[in-house]
Design a protein around this motif. Structure first.
Motif, PDB file in Angstrom:
ATOM      1  N   PHE A 164      -1.084   7.798   1.160  1.00 46.93           N
ATOM      2  CA  PHE A 164      -2.536   7.652   1.258  1.00 46.93           C
ATOM      3  C   PHE A 164      -3.190   7.910  -0.098  1.00 46.93           C
ATOM      4  O   PHE A 164      -2.672   8.661  -0.930  1.00 46.93           O
ATOM      5  CB  PHE A 164      -3.114   8.642   2.283  1.00 46.93           C
ATOM      6  CG  PHE A 164      -2.750   8.335   3.708  1.00 46.93           C
ATOM      7  CD1 PHE A 164      -3.434   7.363   4.420  1.00 46.93           C
ATOM      8  CD2 PHE A 164      -1.727   9.034   4.340  1.00 46.93           C
ATOM      9  CE1 PHE A 164      -3.104   7.080   5.735  1.00 46.93           C
ATOM     10  CE2 PHE A 164      -1.391   8.765   5.655  1.00 46.93           C
ATOM     11  CZ  PHE A 164      -2.082   7.782   6.356  1.00 46.93           C
ATOM     12  N   GLU A 165      -4.336   7.281  -0.283  1.00 47.77           N
ATOM     13  CA  GLU A 165      -5.202   7.559  -1.423  1.00 47.77           C
ATOM     14  C   GLU A 165      -6.610   7.843  -0.912  1.00 47.77           C
ATOM     15  O   GLU A 165      -7.024   7.302   0.116  1.00 47.77           O
ATOM     16  CB  GLU A 165      -5.230   6.376  -2.399  1.00 47.77           C
ATOM     17  CG  GLU A 165      -3.961   6.209  -3.213  1.00 47.77           C
ATOM     18  CD  GLU A 165      -4.081   5.105  -4.248  1.00 47.77           C
ATOM     19  OE1 GLU A 165      -5.158   4.446  -4.285  1.00 47.77           O
ATOM     20  OE2 GLU A 165      -3.123   4.892  -5.012  1.00 47.77           O
ATOM     21  N   THR A 166      -7.325   8.685  -1.637  1.00 50.71           N
ATOM     22  CA  THR A 166      -8.693   9.029  -1.255  1.00 50.71           C
ATOM     23  C   THR A 166      -9.668   8.069  -1.927  1.00 50.71           C
ATOM     24  O   THR A 166      -9.627   7.878  -3.143  1.00 50.71           O
ATOM     25  CB  THR A 166      -9.024  10.474  -1.660  1.00 50.71           C
ATOM     26  OG1 THR A 166      -8.095  11.367  -1.031  1.00 50.71           O
ATOM     27  CG2 THR A 166     -10.439  10.839  -1.228  1.00 50.71           C
ATOM     28  N   HIS A 175     -12.704   9.128   2.251  1.00 51.32           N
ATOM     29  CA  HIS A 175     -11.823   8.844   3.379  1.00 51.32           C
ATOM     30  C   HIS A 175     -10.455   8.446   2.848  1.00 51.32           C
ATOM     31  O   HIS A 175     -10.315   7.985   1.713  1.00 51.32           O
ATOM     32  CB  HIS A 175     -12.397   7.738   4.275  1.00 51.32           C
ATOM     33  CG  HIS A 175     -12.579   6.431   3.571  1.00 51.32           C
ATOM     34  ND1 HIS A 175     -13.635   6.173   2.720  1.00 51.32           N
ATOM     35  CD2 HIS A 175     -11.823   5.300   3.588  1.00 51.32           C
ATOM     36  CE1 HIS A 175     -13.536   4.952   2.245  1.00 51.32           C
ATOM     37  NE2 HIS A 175     -12.442   4.399   2.746  1.00 51.32           N
ATOM     38  N   GLN A 176      -9.449   8.646   3.703  1.00 52.70           N
ATOM     39  CA  GLN A 176      -8.073   8.343   3.336  1.00 52.70           C
ATOM     40  C   GLN A 176      -7.755   6.876   3.638  1.00 52.70           C
ATOM     41  O   GLN A 176      -8.085   6.361   4.706  1.00 52.70           O
ATOM     42  CB  GLN A 176      -7.104   9.244   4.108  1.00 52.70           C
ATOM     43  CG  GLN A 176      -7.237  10.727   3.780  1.00 52.70           C
ATOM     44  CD  GLN A 176      -6.733  11.039   2.387  1.00 52.70           C
ATOM     45  OE1 GLN A 176      -5.640  10.627   1.999  1.00 52.70           O
ATOM     46  NE2 GLN A 176      -7.526  11.773   1.622  1.00 52.70           N
TER      47      GLN A 176
END
Length: 246
Positions: A164-166, A175-176
């Motif tokens: 995941f990246e923010t 949000h992820q």
């Protein structure tokens, strides 16, 4: 005119819903419906990993044998395990009531799934399960969020974890976002071999959706050639009939 436009919109609405249902990138399946060896491998994978819960009630074993170049003896030995007859359809012993009890909903029939979902969607879906402890079966899916199906091919593929990246939206909220998957435990197949297994399976699912496709396409070419020749003959006949009329 308004009624015609309304009818067109109603017919197009299912496609629009499916198109907007998911924004995940889909990998190209690149299946080959003329490759009988691929179809045979796909049939074997389907029977071993899918047919326990999912039926293919519009596909018959003997039709599959004939189209895929398999003898009925081989079908009985390798594709039929419940004493069915070769003329039977690919049904399962699991009843709808029991399926709803065990899974919450009955697994869908897969005869036409390739025509409904598309081969690229299926190819991507079957390869993008990842670990998610919040889900009942411990897995989620990249193209089908909150999927209710276990990863039945995990022994072949292995286990994957999400990456995941923010990101920050226009309102400033973070949000992820799922950006990829990482293989943390390899299965019995290497990634290229597993991709081929899934491609073969999707190839077989596409075949089941329209077993007569290749025959239909070949017949269509013959019909077009016939109509072209008929057009020439009709034009020459017209010239002969009208040659004395000015």
């Amino acid at each position: 005119m308004k009624k015609q436009l309304l009818a067109i919109l109603l017919l197009a609405s299912p496609a629009l819903v499916l198109a907007s249902a998911g924004g995940a990138h889909l990998d190209k399946a690149q299946i080959d419906p003329t490759n009988k060896e691929s179809l045979q491998r796909g049939a074997r994978t389907f029977v071993n990993y899918c047919l326990s819960c999912h039926s293919a009630k519009y596909q018959r074993y003997n039709r599959t044998a004939r189209d895929l170049g398999i003898s009925e003896d081989d079908v009985i030995e390798n594709l039929m395990f419940a004493g069915e007859k070769t003329g039977d359809t690919m049904n399962i012993a699991l009843s709808t009531r029991d399926a709803e009890k065990y899974f919450g909903a009955a697994p869908p029939d897969l005869t036409l799934v390739a025509r409904v979902r598309g081969v690229d969607w299926l190819y991507t879906y079957l390869r993008t399960f990842y670990e998610d402890d919040s889900r009942p079966f411990g897995v989620n899916n990249k193209v089908f969020n909150k999927v209710g199906m276990p990863n039945v091919l995990w022994e072949l593929q292995g286990l994957q974890k999400p990456v995941f990246e923010t990101e920050t939206n226009s309102q400033g909220h973070e949000h992820q976002v799922l950006v990829g998957l990482e293989l943390i435990k390899q299965g019995s197949q290497t990634p290229p071999d597993f991709d081929r297994t899934v491609r073969d399976l999707v190839n077989f699912l596409a075949y089941m959706g329209e077993p007569i496709k290749l025959e239909r396409q070949a017949l269509g070419i013959k019909v077009i050639l016939f109509l072209f020749v008929l057009l020439i003959l009709t034009y020459l006949l017209k010239k002969e009939y009208w040659k004395d009329i000015h």
